[in-house]
Motif scaffolding. Structure first.
Motif, short mmCIF file in Angstrom:
data_model
loop_
_atom_site.label_atom_id
_atom_site.label_comp_id
_atom_site.label_asym_id
_atom_site.label_seq_id
_atom_site.Cartn_x
_atom_site.Cartn_y
_atom_site.Cartn_z
N ASP A 1 0.75 -1.11 0.26
CA ASP A 1 -0.08 0.16 -0.07
C ASP A 1 0.75 1.24 -0.10
OD1 ASP A 1 0.95 -0.48 2.59
OD2 ASP A 1 -0.87 0.52 3.49
N SER A 2 2.23 1.13 0.35
CA SER A 2 3.01 2.13 0.09
C SER A 2 3.58 2.48 -1.20
CB SER A 2 4.08 2.13 1.06
OG SER A 2 5.07 3.01 0.84
N HIS A 3 3.41 3.69 -1.60
CA HIS A 3 3.99 3.99 -3.04
C HIS A 3 5.67 3.62 -3.11
CE1 HIS A 3 5.71 6.36 -6.47
NE2 HIS A 3 4.87 5.90 -7.02
N PHE A 4 6.16 4.27 -2.09
CA PHE A 4 7.64 4.27 -1.72
C PHE A 4 8.21 2.76 -1.57
CE2 PHE A 4 10.94 4.23 1.40
CZ PHE A 4 12.15 4.79 0.58
N MET A 5 7.33 1.87 -0.86
CA MET A 5 7.99 0.77 -0.90
C MET A 5 7.81 -0.15 -1.91
SD MET A 5 9.34 -0.12 2.11
CE MET A 5 9.30 -1.88 1.94
N ARG A 6 6.57 0.02 -2.69
CA ARG A 6 6.58 -0.70 -4.07
C ARG A 6 7.61 -0.13 -4.97
NH1 ARG A 6 1.27 1.39 -3.49
NH2 ARG A 6 1.32 2.95 -5.37
N ASP B 1 12.42 -1.65 -7.59
CA ASP B 1 14.00 -1.54 -8.09
C ASP B 1 14.78 -2.59 -7.63
OD1 ASP B 1 12.97 0.83 -9.15
OD2 ASP B 1 13.65 1.98 -7.61
N ILE B 2 14.64 -3.10 -6.59
CA ILE B 2 15.67 -4.28 -6.00
C ILE B 2 15.51 -5.45 -6.81
CG2 ILE B 2 16.03 -5.67 -4.18
CD1 ILE B 2 15.54 -3.45 -2.17
N LEU B 3 14.31 -5.78 -7.03
CA LEU B 3 13.94 -6.92 -7.83
C LEU B 3 14.38 -6.85 -9.35
CD1 LEU B 3 10.37 -8.39 -6.69
CD2 LEU B 3 12.76 -8.65 -5.61
N SER B 4 14.29 -5.78 -9.90
CA SER B 4 14.58 -5.32 -11.16
C SER B 4 16.14 -5.51 -11.39
CB SER B 4 14.14 -4.22 -11.71
OG SER B 4 12.70 -4.13 -11.82
N GLY B 5 16.82 -4.79 -10.45
CA GLY B 5 18.14 -5.04 -10.21
C GLY B 5 18.60 -6.50 -9.98
N GLY B 6 17.88 -7.41 -9.66
CA GLY B 6 18.42 -8.72 -9.13
C GLY B 6 17.89 -9.53 -10.53
N GLY B 7 17.41 -8.94 -11.59
CA GLY B 7 17.12 -9.85 -12.74
C GLY B 7 15.82 -10.28 -12.69
N ILE B 8 14.75 -9.94 -11.91
CA ILE B 8 13.31 -10.33 -11.84
C ILE B 8 12.69 -9.20 -12.59
CG2 ILE B 8 11.45 -10.64 -10.34
CD1 ILE B 8 13.51 -11.32 -8.18
N ASP B 9 11.63 -9.61 -13.44
CA ASP B 9 10.86 -8.64 -14.00
C ASP B 9 9.56 -8.30 -13.69
OD1 ASP B 9 9.75 -7.35 -16.26
OD2 ASP B 9 9.23 -9.02 -17.36
N VAL B 10 9.55 -7.12 -13.11
CA VAL B 10 8.41 -6.87 -12.23
C VAL B 10 7.46 -6.29 -13.44
CG1 VAL B 10 7.28 -5.12 -10.64
CG2 VAL B 10 9.71 -5.88 -10.03
N VAL B 11 6.34 -7.02 -13.55
CA VAL B 11 5.42 -6.79 -14.59
C VAL B 11 4.32 -6.11 -14.08
CG1 VAL B 11 5.84 -8.93 -15.85
CG2 VAL B 11 4.24 -8.94 -14.02
N ALA B 12 4.11 -5.91 -12.78
CA ALA B 12 2.90 -4.86 -12.30
C ALA B 12 3.07 -4.55 -10.85
CB ALA B 12 1.50 -5.82 -12.61
N GLN B 13 2.33 -3.62 -10.49
CA GLN B 13 2.43 -3.25 -9.13
C GLN B 13 0.96 -3.06 -8.59
OE1 GLN B 13 4.83 0.32 -8.41
NE2 GLN B 13 6.56 -0.37 -9.31
N GLU C 1 -6.19 -5.12 -6.26
CA GLU C 1 -5.41 -4.86 -7.50
C GLU C 1 -4.34 -6.09 -7.73
OE1 GLU C 1 -3.64 -1.10 -7.49
OE2 GLU C 1 -5.38 0.13 -7.60
N ALA C 2 -3.98 -6.58 -6.69
CA ALA C 2 -3.05 -7.98 -6.71
C ALA C 2 -3.59 -9.02 -7.37
CB ALA C 2 -2.55 -8.20 -5.19
N VAL C 3 -4.86 -9.26 -6.86
CA VAL C 3 -5.62 -10.46 -7.49
C VAL C 3 -5.90 -10.22 -8.91
CG1 VAL C 3 -7.95 -11.60 -7.44
CG2 VAL C 3 -6.74 -11.02 -5.43
#
Length: 357
Positions: free
Chosen positions: A14-19, A24-36, A42-44
Motif C-alpha cells: 500500500d506504500s508507493h515508496f515501498m512498491r 527496483d531491488i527485484l529489477s536489479g536482481g534480474g526479476i521482471d516486475v510486470v505490475a504493481q 489490485e493484486a488479485v
C-alpha cells in the motif's frame, strides 16, 4: 512448458515508496516486475491479467488485505506468494495465517530507515523471491490440525513398542512452517520423543511459531533458551538468529546452547549445527528429518547423524514447495526413507518402533 529467462513478479504494497523500492531491488536482481498493486484487490487482478511467476504481498493493505488476497489468488490462479511482514507480534500472527492460506514464505520488512535497510537486505530479498518463484503453488485444503482426538491415529502393530528415549531432529526452510505444523500435529505423545526443530526463520517469529506448534500438537513446544533442558514429550524451536547446539545428554534429557557464531550455509540457525552436535552427544536412538527448503543446509548434518547410526528421512519432491534441502540430503546417500509429507509422521514412528518378542 518452456522456462522463462527470468521470473516475472507482481509487487503488492500500500506504500508507493515501498512498491518502488521493492520493484527496483527485484529489477536489479534480474526479476521482471510486470505490475504493481496498492491493495489486495489490485493484486488479485494483476495476477489474473499477467500470470506472474511470483507475488510479493504486503500483509496490511486497504480495501483487501494480504490474507484475503492470498486466499483469492490460491483459489482462482495458484501462484507462489512471498509475504512481506513487519517485525511485530500482530504481523507475525497474520503472516502465519497467510502461510496457512497458501503463501510459500515470508520476508521481514526492516524497521528504521527503510530505504537504507532494504538496500542492505537486497541480496536476501532477491534470493528468496527467486526461490519462491520456483515453488509449486498449492491451494490449501482443510487443516489437518485440531484437537488431539481428531488427529489421525498412526498404525502400530500389536506386540510392537517404541524404543526408549528417541530424539527427533527436524530441519526445514522455504515452505516449512505449515509442513512442520502438520508433522507435529500427527505425532502421538505416546512416542515420547524429544524434538528439536530448526526452521529458517528470523527472530521475532520463532516464538510465535513455537506457540502455534504447542497449540496444535500433543507436545510441549517452546522457543529454545540458552541452557534449556528437555525430556520426553517436549520440543524446542531454534530461536531466530541463533544456532542451537546440543551440548549435553544425560538420563534421557537434552541440554542445548544458543550461539551467535557465524552463519552456516548462509543461515542462522542452521540445521547442520544442531544435527552435527546431536550426532556427537546423543547416544540413544536419533531420527533426522529434512523437509522442504532451498539450499543445502542439513546435508552435512544428515551425514553426521547417519554415521552415528541414526535413522534418516527426507520429504519427497512432489510434496516439497522447494526441493533444495531434501534433494541435497538424498544426494549424500545417507537418507533411509523418502516420503511425501503426509507419510512422514508414520515414517518417524516406524523408525522408532521395535517388535517385542
Amino acid at each position: 512448458m518452456v522456462a522463462r529467462s527470468s521470473p516475472r513478479a507482481v509487487v503488492a504494497d500500500d506504500s508507493h515508496f515501498m512498491r518502488s523500492v521493492i520493484s527496483d531491488i527485484l529489477s536489479g536482481g534480474g526479476i521482471d516486475v510486470v505490475a504493481q498493486a496498492k491493495n489486495g484487490r489490485e493484486a488479485v487482478e494483476a495476477v489474473r491479467e499477467h500470470e506472474p511467476d511470483v507475488v510479493t504481498m504486503d500483509v496490511e493493505m486497504p480495501e483487501m488485505d494480504g490474507i484475503e488476497a492470498v486466499e483469492r489468488i490460491m483459489a482462482e490462479h495458484p501462484t507462489p506468494i512471498l509475504m512481506l511482514s513487519a517485525h511485530t507480534d500482530e504481523d507475525a500472527d497474520v503472516t502465519f495465517e497467510a502461510l496457512e492460506k497458501g503463501a510459500v514464505d515470508f520476508f521481514t520488512k526492516p524497521g528504521g530507515e527503510v530505504s537504507m535497510e532494504m538496500s542492505r537486505l537486497k541480496d536476501q530479498l532477491v534470493e528468496i523471491v527467486l526461490s519462491v518463484a520456483e515453488a509449486e503453488p498449492r491451494s490449501r485444503g482443510p487443516s489437518t490440525t485440531g484437537a488431539a482426538g481428531q488427529r489421525p491415529t498412526p498404525s502400530k502393530a500389536v506386540g510392537d513398542t517404541y524404543v526408549e528415549r528417541p530424539t527427533l531432529i527436524v530441519g526445514s526452510s522455504t515452505g516449512g512452517p505449515t509442513v512442520v505444523e502438520r508433522l507435529m500435529s500427527n505425532l502421538p505423545a505416546a512416542a515420547s520423543l524429544r524434538v528439536l526443530i530448526v526452521q529458517h526463520m528470523p527472530d521475532g517469529f520463532t516464538g510465535r511459531f513455537a506457540q502455534r506448534l504447542n497449540d496444535r500438537s500433543e507436545y510441549d513446544v517452546s522457543e529454545a533458551r540458552d541452557g534449556q533442558r528437555i525430556g520426553a514429550g517436549e520440543a524446542l524451536v531454534a530461536a531466530g538468529g541463533k544456532h542451537m547446539e546440543v551440548v549435553n545428554y544425560t538420563h534421557g534429557r537434552l541440554r542445548v546452547a544458543l550461539t551467535e557464531d557465524p552463519p552456516v550455509n548462509s543461515v542462522r540457525p542452521a540445521v547442520d549445527v544442531t544435527m552435527r552436535t546431536a550426532a556427537s552427544v546423543v547416544d540413544d536412538d536419533v531420527i533426522g528429518v529434512i523437509l522442504t527448503g532451498m539450499g543445502e543446509d542439513g546435508a552435512d548434518g544428515i551425514q553426521a547423524l547417519k554415521a552415528g547410526g541414526a535413522k534418516t528421512i527426507a520429504q519427497d519432491e512432489a510434496s516439497s514447495a522447494v526441493f533444495g534441502m531434501p534433494k541435497r540430503a538424498i544426494e549424500t546417500g545417507c537418507i533411509d526413507t523418502v516420503s511425501p509429507v503426509a507419510a512422514i509422521p508414520q515414517a518417524i514412528l516406524d523408525a522408532i518402533t521395535q517388535e517385542v518378542h
